[in-house]
Design a protein around this motif. Sequence first.
Motif, PDB file in Angstrom:
ATOM      1  N   LYS A 162     -14.082 -10.208  10.577  1.00  6.15           N
ATOM      2  CA  LYS A 162     -13.560  -9.038   9.884  1.00  6.15           C
ATOM      3  C   LYS A 162     -14.165  -7.756  10.458  1.00  6.15           C
ATOM      4  N   THR A 219     -16.480  -3.004   6.129  1.00  4.36           N
ATOM      5  CA  THR A 219     -16.570  -1.624   5.630  1.00  4.36           C
ATOM      6  C   THR A 219     -17.643  -0.830   6.369  1.00  4.36           C
ATOM      7  N   ASP A 221       0.858  -1.194   0.000  1.00  2.00           N
ATOM      8  CA  ASP A 221       0.000   0.000   0.000  1.00  2.00           C
ATOM      9  C   ASP A 221       0.890   1.240   0.000  1.00  2.00           C
ATOM     10  N   CYS A 251     -10.542  -2.692   6.746  1.00  2.00           N
ATOM     11  CA  CYS A 251     -11.859  -3.337   6.799  1.00  2.00           C
ATOM     12  C   CYS A 251     -11.744  -4.866   6.847  1.00  2.00           C
ATOM     13  N   ASP A 252     -10.671  -5.440   6.282  1.00  2.00           N
ATOM     14  CA  ASP A 252     -10.541  -6.897   6.185  1.00  2.00           C
ATOM     15  C   ASP A 252      -9.836  -7.517   7.385  1.00  2.00           C
ATOM     16  N   ARG A 298     -11.558   0.769  -5.454  1.00  2.00           N
ATOM     17  CA  ARG A 298     -11.594   1.515  -4.195  1.00  2.00           C
ATOM     18  C   ARG A 298     -12.599   2.666  -4.315  1.00  2.00           C
ATOM     19  N   TYR A 342      -8.860   5.040   1.239  1.00  2.00           N
ATOM     20  CA  TYR A 342      -8.346   3.950   2.062  1.00  2.00           C
ATOM     21  C   TYR A 342      -8.201   2.663   1.247  1.00  2.00           C
ATOM     22  N   SER A 343      -7.280   1.817   1.721  1.00  2.00           N
ATOM     23  CA  SER A 343      -7.138   0.476   1.139  1.00  2.00           C
ATOM     24  C   SER A 343      -8.048  -0.481   1.908  1.00  2.00           C
ATOM     25  N   ASP A 344      -8.071  -1.762   1.502  1.00  2.00           N
ATOM     26  CA  ASP A 344      -8.985  -2.712   2.142  1.00  2.00           C
ATOM     27  C   ASP A 344      -8.401  -3.339   3.400  1.00  2.00           C
ATOM     28  N   ARG A 388     -18.335   5.455  -5.277  1.00  3.42           N
ATOM     29  CA  ARG A 388     -17.692   4.194  -5.666  1.00  3.42           C
ATOM     30  C   ARG A 388     -16.949   4.333  -6.984  1.00  3.42           C
ATOM     31  N   GLU A 424      -5.376  -1.703  -6.753  1.00  3.09           N
ATOM     32  CA  GLU A 424      -6.597  -0.926  -6.560  1.00  3.09           C
ATOM     33  C   GLU A 424      -6.185   0.499  -6.202  1.00  3.09           C
ATOM     34  N   ASP A 429      -3.430   0.329  -3.425  1.00  3.43           N
ATOM     35  CA  ASP A 429      -3.294  -0.985  -2.798  1.00  3.43           C
ATOM     36  C   ASP A 429      -2.854  -1.982  -3.864  1.00  3.43           C
TER      37      ASP A 429
END
Length: 778
Positions: A729, A732, A563, A719-720, A661, A714-716, A675, A641, A584
């Motif tokens: 998890k 989001t 990232d 949230c993951d 993202r 933000y990257s994932d 989105r 992403e 990401d």
Amino acid sequence: MPPPRPTANQDDIPSANKQAKLLGKIGKSITSARSITKIVEDAYDNVNALMDAAVFSIGIYDEDTERLVFRGVTEKGKALPEFSYSVKENDQLAVWCFKNKKNVVINDHAKEYKKYVSKIKRPTGGRSPESIIYLPLKSRRKALGVITVQSFVPNTYSKYHINVLKSIAIYASIALENSRLYEDMEKSIQRRTEAVQVSQDNIKVLSEIGRQLTSTLDFETIFNKLHKNVNQLMSADVFGVRIYHRGRNTIEYKFEMEKGKRYATMEVSMDDDNNYSVWCIKNKKEIFINENLKEHKKYTKKIVVPDGEMPHSVIFYPMKFGRKVVGVITVQSFHKNAYTKYDLDILKTLSSYTAIALENARIYESMEDKVKERTKELQAKNQELEKLSIVASETDNYVIISDRNDKIEWVNAGFTRITGYQLKNILGLTAAEVLRGTDTGQSDALAIARSIKTKKPFTSEILNYRKDGTPLWLHLNVTPILNKKKEVVRYVSLGSDITGLKLSEEEISNQNAIIAKKNQNITSSIRYAKRIQEAILPLKSTLSEHFKKSFILYKPKDIVSGDFCWFSSVVSQGRKLNLIAAVDCTGHGVPGAFMSLIGNSLLNDIVNTRREYSPDKILEQMHKGILRSLHKGGDSPDGMEIALCVIDDKAKVIEFAGAGRSLVSIQNGKLKTVRGSLLPLGMGLKATARTLKRRNRFEKTKISFKSNDTFYLYSDGYCDQFGGKHGQKFMTSKFIDLLKGIQDKTMRQQEKVLDETMEDWKGKLPQLDDILVIGIMV
């Protein structure tokens, strides 16, 4: 009678000073206490010097039971038993004071109680007071409990007494908060100490298991020791050691236990592609699964359980001896998320020990069979030694026949080949006189001497020396030949040269040291790569120069990260544009870091060299650039992403485009998620230039903004991340709610809340992915 009220007369100034000093002394005593009982005792010992405190107590609110708990209650110097009130008992003065966070002051109980409660409640213990003060105890706007003084005399308390008690209440609140902080700190230290102790204990257990396994030469003993010890280290509802037979092209389930039950031996074909053991051996890689139904497709098309119920968590690790795979070791649990990377490392260590032990056992078992066969022949035909000597002379092992005093009578050709000594040179000497040297273990020699005295067959290993002086490790099997009177008439010693095996053990130790050194060098190289990556990517200070109210929460999973944050400030047609992106890349660690360098290079080239400032077109060119760089127009699992914003401060407009993202905006208290494209850069469709012409892969969104609007990229990774009580998890939706709930804080405070929330959520679980969150207030 209560003490007289202080007045403003000059004569009372010394008394007031004295009382102020006493208050200071009380405060110091109370705030230094570390327990509720000590706080009450210190306060009561001094408060009677300032007012009539026939009854004195502190009630602490227990959040778990929702009750006010009174400990250390004192009435006229006598301690009363602990008692408590539910905060739902609204007719209790203490409850009224706590819930309303207001003072209760009564100087005539019978007449004044109705100001606060509807009826008089009899005290839980002791007499009914006439004069009462209850004050709330607070810390940082949080109600901690109440403090009370009570007298059996009407009209006892004045404003002066209320102010004195307020001072004591402040001291008590501070002391209570300190006490809680102290208890929390003690618990934290204890938890850390326990974690370190568990780690040390596991290392000791592993070391002992390794010592036991590698010194054991029996298959069944090896397995039983493994099964007994592995349950101390991790969940092992199912535990198995499976042997690979290359010649038969099968895997033998030689040792298999499920919930303490031993399963019968079975074999599966290496052609069974739906078998985890087959995959593990073929690929020479481990299998690590915590949710079998979701994750099995990484390895097999379907789940096949040869026997027993289906496990939810599994680890398979190949057992290797040198470059040769000899089998697989597995632990399995019927619970989800049963294993961590720490458990994988433990099983990796056990697989090495087990592979060595199995190979030693195989060699020993083969040798034992030969020794037993020879020994039976010697015992059955002790009158035909000459005939047996012909057989013995043909073996690769050595044979010594000695008299009752262990003097050598005959040796075979194998002995001469192994030691270099011929019979004519050693006849009449003992084997010890011929073969032993300066480094022969005295304990081994004494053990052999003791075994000889038992008149029973025995085996041993001992360091000897050849005729040329080179070291020689021998495995020997000595059988005494007895007459009818059970007297020793001869000894027959058979053995083999195991020097190579001993050198192999030493080589394994040396290789472990080399591996440790290589790991150290690799880690150093990766740390240097981190410095290079940090030098190429923008600093937090660069962003803060252009956006005073901003933050970057950056938490790489490994030393280097996939990232990254990218930023550039340009001037186009007289307008200043600030471009910022959260990117990401696939993977993390070193592979992710390489991808980040490609992404950073492409962004700099497209924006700063080609001067393309439209976010959707920037993403299109990046997509093509990744395809050219990595796979020249075809599909690939590698890509990235990205959430990209172009900010025009003068026009008060943000242009956004995303690939995989989204952008979160909060304007006038309303949160909106913008989105981007579902498909990441460089992945999905074969997006050649012709494909992009047919279909607009990336779309641009324009957003007008006002001062103090906030935007988040933000990257994932956040949230993951798995965590919480159930190892789930973060998701989001929870992340969005968190952003909305911290809008009353500064950007630096928001960064701190996001960081602390993630650390609390993650707990002891390992970080799953790189984490990147960028916040900007325009």
